[in-house]
Motif scaffolding. Structure first.
Motif, PDB file in Angstrom:
ATOM      1  N   LEU A 180       0.559  -1.137   0.032  1.00  0.00           N
ATOM      2  CA  LEU A 180       0.534   0.461  -0.081  1.00  0.00           C
ATOM      3  C   LEU A 180       0.831   1.454   0.205  1.00  0.00           C
ATOM      4  O   LEU A 180       2.120   1.217   0.859  1.00  0.00           O
ATOM      5  CB  LEU A 180      -0.403   0.385   0.888  1.00  0.00           C
ATOM      6  CG  LEU A 180      -2.090  -1.453   1.733  1.00  0.00           C
ATOM      7  CD1 LEU A 180      -2.557  -1.075   2.969  1.00  0.00           C
ATOM      8  CD2 LEU A 180      -3.134  -1.237   0.155  1.00  0.00           C
ATOM      9  N   ALA A 228       2.261   5.032  -2.516  1.00  0.00           N
ATOM     10  CA  ALA A 228       2.025   5.973  -3.529  1.00  0.00           C
ATOM     11  C   ALA A 228       1.909   4.995  -5.450  1.00  0.00           C
ATOM     12  O   ALA A 228       1.345   5.522  -5.784  1.00  0.00           O
ATOM     13  CB  ALA A 228       3.149   6.924  -3.922  1.00  0.00           C
ATOM     14  N   PHE A 273      -0.663   2.799  -5.354  1.00  0.00           N
ATOM     15  CA  PHE A 273      -2.216   4.302  -5.835  1.00  0.00           C
ATOM     16  C   PHE A 273      -1.846   4.268  -7.285  1.00  0.00           C
ATOM     17  O   PHE A 273      -2.769   4.428  -8.277  1.00  0.00           O
ATOM     18  CB  PHE A 273      -1.954   5.332  -5.088  1.00  0.00           C
ATOM     19  CG  PHE A 273      -2.911   6.018  -5.445  1.00  0.00           C
ATOM     20  CD1 PHE A 273      -4.951   6.048  -5.547  1.00  0.00           C
ATOM     21  CD2 PHE A 273      -2.961   7.759  -5.852  1.00  0.00           C
ATOM     22  CE1 PHE A 273      -4.857   6.987  -5.581  1.00  0.00           C
ATOM     23  CE2 PHE A 273      -3.478   8.395  -6.486  1.00  0.00           C
ATOM     24  CZ  PHE A 273      -4.898   8.600  -6.472  1.00  0.00           C
ATOM     25  N   THR A 298      -5.722   2.001  -6.309  1.00  0.00           N
ATOM     26  CA  THR A 298      -6.193   1.213  -5.341  1.00  0.00           C
ATOM     27  C   THR A 298      -5.449   2.188  -3.683  1.00  0.00           C
ATOM     28  O   THR A 298      -4.003   1.863  -4.013  1.00  0.00           O
ATOM     29  CB  THR A 298      -5.611  -0.062  -4.732  1.00  0.00           C
ATOM     30  OG1 THR A 298      -5.724  -0.633  -5.531  1.00  0.00           O
ATOM     31  CG2 THR A 298      -5.611  -0.491  -3.219  1.00  0.00           C
ATOM     32  N   THR A 299      -6.490   2.740  -2.920  1.00  0.00           N
ATOM     33  CA  THR A 299      -5.652   3.054  -1.355  1.00  0.00           C
ATOM     34  C   THR A 299      -5.302   2.098  -0.190  1.00  0.00           C
ATOM     35  O   THR A 299      -4.877   1.939  -0.011  1.00  0.00           O
ATOM     36  CB  THR A 299      -6.513   4.825  -1.906  1.00  0.00           C
ATOM     37  OG1 THR A 299      -8.430   4.082  -1.289  1.00  0.00           O
ATOM     38  CG2 THR A 299      -5.802   5.421  -2.452  1.00  0.00           C
ATOM     39  N   VAL A 331       1.763  11.989  -5.674  1.00  0.00           N
ATOM     40  CA  VAL A 331       0.059  12.257  -5.440  1.00  0.00           C
ATOM     41  C   VAL A 331      -0.064  13.565  -4.035  1.00  0.00           C
ATOM     42  O   VAL A 331      -0.136  13.790  -3.356  1.00  0.00           O
ATOM     43  CB  VAL A 331       0.134  11.408  -4.774  1.00  0.00           C
ATOM     44  CG1 VAL A 331      -1.771  11.505  -4.805  1.00  0.00           C
ATOM     45  CG2 VAL A 331       0.367   9.696  -5.558  1.00  0.00           C
ATOM     46  N   GLU A 384      -4.463  12.151  -1.269  1.00  0.00           N
ATOM     47  CA  GLU A 384      -5.562  11.690  -1.152  1.00  0.00           C
ATOM     48  C   GLU A 384      -5.657  10.158  -0.705  1.00  0.00           C
ATOM     49  O   GLU A 384      -5.465   9.012   0.183  1.00  0.00           O
ATOM     50  CB  GLU A 384      -5.972  11.134  -2.263  1.00  0.00           C
ATOM     51  CG  GLU A 384      -7.802  10.440  -2.962  1.00  0.00           C
ATOM     52  CD  GLU A 384      -7.313  10.426  -4.640  1.00  0.00           C
ATOM     53  OE1 GLU A 384      -6.940  11.208  -5.371  1.00  0.00           O
ATOM     54  OE2 GLU A 384      -7.947   9.574  -4.099  1.00  0.00           O
ATOM     55  N   HIS A 385      -3.806   9.215  -1.504  1.00  0.00           N
ATOM     56  CA  HIS A 385      -4.115   7.314  -0.747  1.00  0.00           C
ATOM     57  C   HIS A 385      -3.313   7.980   0.789  1.00  0.00           C
ATOM     58  O   HIS A 385      -4.138   6.908   1.450  1.00  0.00           O
ATOM     59  CB  HIS A 385      -3.031   7.264  -1.817  1.00  0.00           C
ATOM     60  CG  HIS A 385      -1.719   7.771  -1.835  1.00  0.00           C
ATOM     61  ND1 HIS A 385      -1.264   9.379  -1.905  1.00  0.00           N
ATOM     62  CD2 HIS A 385      -0.477   7.348  -0.861  1.00  0.00           C
ATOM     63  CE1 HIS A 385      -0.287   9.040  -1.547  1.00  0.00           C
ATOM     64  NE2 HIS A 385       0.719   8.262  -0.953  1.00  0.00           N
ATOM     65  N   ASP A 421      -6.158   7.705   3.217  1.00  0.00           N
ATOM     66  CA  ASP A 421      -7.622   7.124   2.904  1.00  0.00           C
ATOM     67  C   ASP A 421      -6.499   6.157   3.419  1.00  0.00           C
ATOM     68  O   ASP A 421      -7.147   5.141   4.324  1.00  0.00           O
ATOM     69  CB  ASP A 421      -7.363   6.697   1.588  1.00  0.00           C
ATOM     70  CG  ASP A 421      -8.220   7.214   0.646  1.00  0.00           C
ATOM     71  OD1 ASP A 421      -9.148   8.580   1.461  1.00  0.00           O
ATOM     72  OD2 ASP A 421      -9.560   6.977   0.239  1.00  0.00           O
ATOM     73  N   ILE A 422      -5.063   5.463   3.791  1.00  0.00           N
ATOM     74  CA  ILE A 422      -4.825   4.898   4.595  1.00  0.00           C
ATOM     75  C   ILE A 422      -4.366   4.909   5.760  1.00  0.00           C
ATOM     76  O   ILE A 422      -4.341   4.623   6.768  1.00  0.00           O
ATOM     77  CB  ILE A 422      -3.253   4.279   3.557  1.00  0.00           C
ATOM     78  CG1 ILE A 422      -3.283   4.434   2.304  1.00  0.00           C
ATOM     79  CG2 ILE A 422      -1.859   3.537   5.151  1.00  0.00           C
ATOM     80  CD1 ILE A 422      -1.840   3.749   1.485  1.00  0.00           C
TER      81      ILE A 422
END
Ligand code: IPM
Ligand code: MN
Length: 353
Positions: free
Chosen positions: A45, A47, A50, A55-56, A82, A86-87, A90-91
């Motif tokens: 998981l 960047a 992503f 996928t985040t 990024v 965003e990722h 989210d993570i």
């Protein structure tokens, strides 16, 4: 046979994968030394993932962590490719909020005199436990932008403070104070400027304090706290504060520990799967050069062992202290080693113990 503990590891971005790789080696060595049965599972998981497939932090991954894992070791998130972050949100917040890890425990412990930056002070003057609220405040993402990108833009970012959320982290701070025999707990807020949200903090703090005989409940405004921490950190034992202030105060605290490369943290919900990470970020300019300090991650892995009820944190802390004393460390803390060689220095100490 020891009970198996399943640990998800997430390198993430920037220097994250490099420092987590050292954390993993060290955990394996400690497991061998004490006979712990650790099942370390790497999760792809960050960047890179992503940017590769969008996928985040999938629901299934969150469910897998919640239902099958005992803890998470995270490196760092944040990558210039990024810019929206965003990722990362989210993570990181997927873990903190999703697993309800309300207590961000950040020990601001200076572990060796050589790292103390203040004149006429020693490491023993800075042994503070900071409890940062980790699921509320300005971090919840409640708000919005109206007329975005125009000269009339309005941006609203709400700070959420619930009685339940404030109470549980204050209780955690007092329980910790009791467990280490601390005489004081400081609560840092800005109720002078933020009477609604931080009025709730102050009232709750005073109420909870009543339950703890022998522990003095002290209030400090967060701006003054920044001053006092530099003037005399020895007056603080346990500090509890909101999400944003805890973020800021622990970077200041990191300076008293020898820099960001030395500060560890646990994102904890007592009794539940919790997440451990160095306080430093992904530091993109340092990535891929074998220069990042792995000690904050190694110290975080030590905190994780204690959270899991396993032996090893003291050994790891002593190994890091020994390496610092002998200058077997990265350049940010006065050594000449690279990330992997600094990990080797800790491994040798574990093997020799
Ligand atoms: C930290 C970091 C994060 C935070 C960022 C990356 C969102 O600074 O863990 O201290 O603000 O919580
Ligand atoms: Mn931070």
């Amino acid at each position: 046979m020891a009970e198996t503990k399943k640990i998800a590891t997430i390198g993430g971005d920037g220097i994250g994968p490099e420092v987590v790789a050292q954390g993993v080696r060290i955990l394996e060595a400690v497991a061998g030394r004490f006979g712990h049965d650790l099942d370390l599972v790497h999760l792809d998981l960050g960047a890179d993932r992503f940017l590769r497939d969008g996928t985040t932090f999938p629901e299934e991954t969150k469910a897998m962590i919640e239902n099958e894992c005992d803890a998470v070791l995270l490196g760092a998130l944040g990558d210039p490719r990024v810019p929206s972050m965003e990722h990362a949100r989210d993570i990181l917040f997927g873990l903190r909020f999703g697993l309800d890890l309300y207590c961000n425990f950040r020990p601001v412990h200076c572990i060796h005199d050589r790292l103390m930056p203040l004149r006429d002070r020693s490491a023993s003057d800075c042994q503070i436990s900071v409890f940062r609220e980790n699921t509320e405040g300005l971090y919840v993402g409640v708000g919005g932008n109206f007329k975005k990108g125009t000269p009339d833009e309005i941006a609203i970012q709400e700070s959420i403070n619930t009685r339940k959320g404030v109470e549980r982290v204050i209780v955690a701070a007092f329980e910790h104070a009791k467990s280490i025999g601390a005489k004081t707990v400081h609560m840092a807020d800005k109720h002078n400027a933020l009477p609604q949200g931080h009025g709730l903090w102050l009232r709750t703090f005073r109420e909870i304090a009543e339950r703890y005989d022998g522990i003095e409940a002290k209030h400090v405004f967060v701006d003054a706290l920044c001053l006092f921490l530099i003037q005399d950190p020895s007056q603080f034992e346990v500090i509890v504060t909101c999400n944003l202030f805890g973020d800021i105060v622990t970077d200041l605290g990191a300076a008293l520990q020898g820099g960001m490369g030395m500060s560890a943290s646990g994102n904890v919900h007592p009794g539940k799967v919790s997440m451990f990470e160095p306080v430093h970020g992904s530091a993109p300019p340092l990535a891929g050069k074998d220069i990042a300090n792995p000690f904050a991650t190694i110290l975080s892995a030590g905190m994780m062992l204690t959270h899991l009820g396993l032996e090893g944190e003291e050994l790891l802390t002593n190994a890091v202290r020994g390496a610092i004393a002998d200058g077997e460390c990265t350049t940010d803390v006065g050594g000449q080693l690279g990330t992997v060689a600094a990990g080797d220095a800790i491994l040798r100490r574990i093997e020799a113990s």
